[in-house]
Write a protein that holds these residues in place. Structure first.
Motif, PDB file in Angstrom:
ATOM      1  N   LEU A 342       0.980  -1.117   0.339  1.00  0.00           N
ATOM      2  CA  LEU A 342       0.032  -0.141  -0.002  1.00  0.00           C
ATOM      3  C   LEU A 342       0.926   1.302   0.058  1.00  0.00           C
ATOM      4  O   LEU A 342       2.071   1.171   0.488  1.00  0.00           O
ATOM      5  N   LYS A 343       0.547   2.337  -0.619  1.00  0.00           N
ATOM      6  CA  LYS A 343       1.184   3.408  -0.609  1.00  0.00           C
ATOM      7  C   LYS A 343       0.396   4.762   0.002  1.00  0.00           C
ATOM      8  O   LYS A 343      -1.044   4.726  -0.437  1.00  0.00           O
ATOM      9  N   ILE A 344       0.556   5.488   0.982  1.00  0.00           N
ATOM     10  CA  ILE A 344       0.076   6.341   1.448  1.00  0.00           C
ATOM     11  C   ILE A 344       0.281   7.660   1.028  1.00  0.00           C
ATOM     12  O   ILE A 344       1.645   8.026   0.816  1.00  0.00           O
ATOM     13  N   GLN A 345      -0.862   8.469   0.676  1.00  0.00           N
ATOM     14  CA  GLN A 345      -0.394   9.882   0.242  1.00  0.00           C
ATOM     15  C   GLN A 345      -1.069  10.815   1.278  1.00  0.00           C
ATOM     16  O   GLN A 345      -2.075  10.663   2.016  1.00  0.00           O
ATOM     17  N   VAL A 346      -0.133  11.453   1.720  1.00  0.00           N
ATOM     18  CA  VAL A 346      -0.365  12.558   2.824  1.00  0.00           C
ATOM     19  C   VAL A 346      -0.400  13.959   2.575  1.00  0.00           C
ATOM     20  O   VAL A 346       0.225  14.316   1.459  1.00  0.00           O
ATOM     21  N   LYS A 347      -0.770  14.715   3.378  1.00  0.00           N
ATOM     22  CA  LYS A 347      -0.822  16.174   3.264  1.00  0.00           C
ATOM     23  C   LYS A 347      -0.371  16.893   4.524  1.00  0.00           C
ATOM     24  O   LYS A 347      -0.982  16.512   5.478  1.00  0.00           O
TER      25      LYS A 347
END
Length: 370
Positions: A342-347
């Motif tokens: 899984l790849k987590i995209q963050v802000k």
């Protein structure tokens, strides 16, 4: 439709290439066969000539033409035959007895007597043979005097029979090439069909897996949104609790749980206290621990990633891998990455990919109460 188009293109390309190969190789095969025929033909006629030499030496001179005529009478259908003429050019022995006594025209004869050697024979005769306008007669290829007589032994090639033989071989060669080409084309199209069917099954399975993964990711992202809403309320409570601790007297005893709501960090050489609720994610790069806040500001810490993680509440933060700790409130989207990762995209956006390995994916889902 795609299978039909591919089969048509494949067939067209194959026919063109196979046709070119046929045009190149069939003449070479026919030439080689012609060389073999001419070699065998000349060897056979040379043996017959040696036999006539023996007959000439062992019989009376007046009987030689009679014996020779009987020997060559049935050679009309052979690829080559012998004939006998006298020094005036009149035919003495010939397979067609009606020609006996006629004058044999041999001023155009070509001598192969010293050229019977594979390709040399081909160079002398086969090229010349292909330039002839018709092949209904014979060609003189050698003249040799008969010892102790006024007779000349003539080596003749039966052009009609040789033409028929070579033409038949050429037709058979093209027929075999056509049948072989059709078989190869059928096998090729069958293989293409099998490969296409197999590829289609694999593609269908991949589509099913993608749909399943898409549903799983949609469910996962939906769970994150729900979890973030719950955690947001708790973070507000934590901020209020921290604000309450700021009013406590300096000599008051602050509980250990409250004291972990802030982390001491550095901006250059300046010591800064950072609220845990303001942290978006933490990562290690080149042995330096970086703390990224929700507002995009970056600070550093002298503590290790494991030590910082031990001070954080596990319901708010998740250790994605050995390099990253991510806050639930910072997660923007989760996508599929390679094999079951899984790849987590963050802000705010991370300069380094945040990857959750296959082994940690299940723990991540449990963290989200899935």
């Amino acid at each position: 439709m795609k299978d039909l188009r591919l089969s048509i293109y494949t067939s067209a390309i194959f026919v063109i290439l196979y046709g070119i190969l046929s045009v190149i190789f069939i003449p070479l095969l026919v030439k080689q066969f012609a060389i073999t025929i001419l070699d065998n033909t000349y060897n056979n006629i040379e043996k017959e000539a040696l036999t006539l030499d023996y007959v000439n030496q062992s019989t009376e001179k007046e009987l030689f033409p009679i014996i020779t005529q009987k020997a060559i009478a049935d050679t009309e259908m052979d690829n080559a035959f012998l004939s006998v003429i006298n020094w005036t050019g009149n035919i003495v022995c010939f397979h067609d007895v009606t020609k006996i006594g006629e004058t044999l025209i041999y001023d155009k004869a070509i001598d192969f007597g010293d050229a019977i050697n594979g390709n040399v024979l081909y160079d002398y005769f086969y090229t010349y043979f292909n330039t002839l306008k018709k092949a209904d007669d014979f060609e003189i290829v050698n003249l040799r005097p008969i010892k102790d007589s006024d007779l000349i032994l003539v080596y003749n090639l039966n052009l009609k029979e040789i033409t028929s033989t070579i033409t038949s071989v050429k037709q058979q060669a093209y027929f075999v090439f056509i049948i072989l080409g059709l078989l190869i084309l059928i096998i090729l199209l069958t293989i293409i069909r099998i490969v296409n069917n197999y590829s289609a099954k694999i593609l269908d399975q991949k589509i099913i897996n993608l749909e399943y993964n898409a549903q799983s990711l949609a469910k996962l992202n939906q769970s994150i949104s729900s979890y973030q809403e719950r955690i947001a309320k708790k973070e507000e409570e934590e901020k209020e609790k921290v604000a309450a601790t700021d009013t406590v007297a300096e000599d008051a005893i602050v509980p250990e749980e409250v004291s972990k709501q802030r982390i001491l960090t550095y901006v250059r050489n300046e010591l800064v206290s950072t609220l845990v609720t303001d942290i978006a994610y933490i990562y290690v790069e080149s042995t330096i621990t970086y703390i990224i806040r929700h507002d995009g500001k970056k600070t550093t810490s002298s503590d290790s990633l494991d030590k910082i993680y031990s001070m954080l509440k596990k319901e708010f933060f998740f250790k994605a891998n050995r390099q990253f700790i991510v806050a639930i409130s910072a997660i923007e989207k989760i996508t599929k990455f390679e094999n079951s990762k899984l790849k987590i995209q963050v802000k705010p956006k991370s300069e380094i990919d945040i990857i959750i390995g296959k082994n940690k994916a299940s723990a991540f889902k449990q963290w989200l109460d899935l």
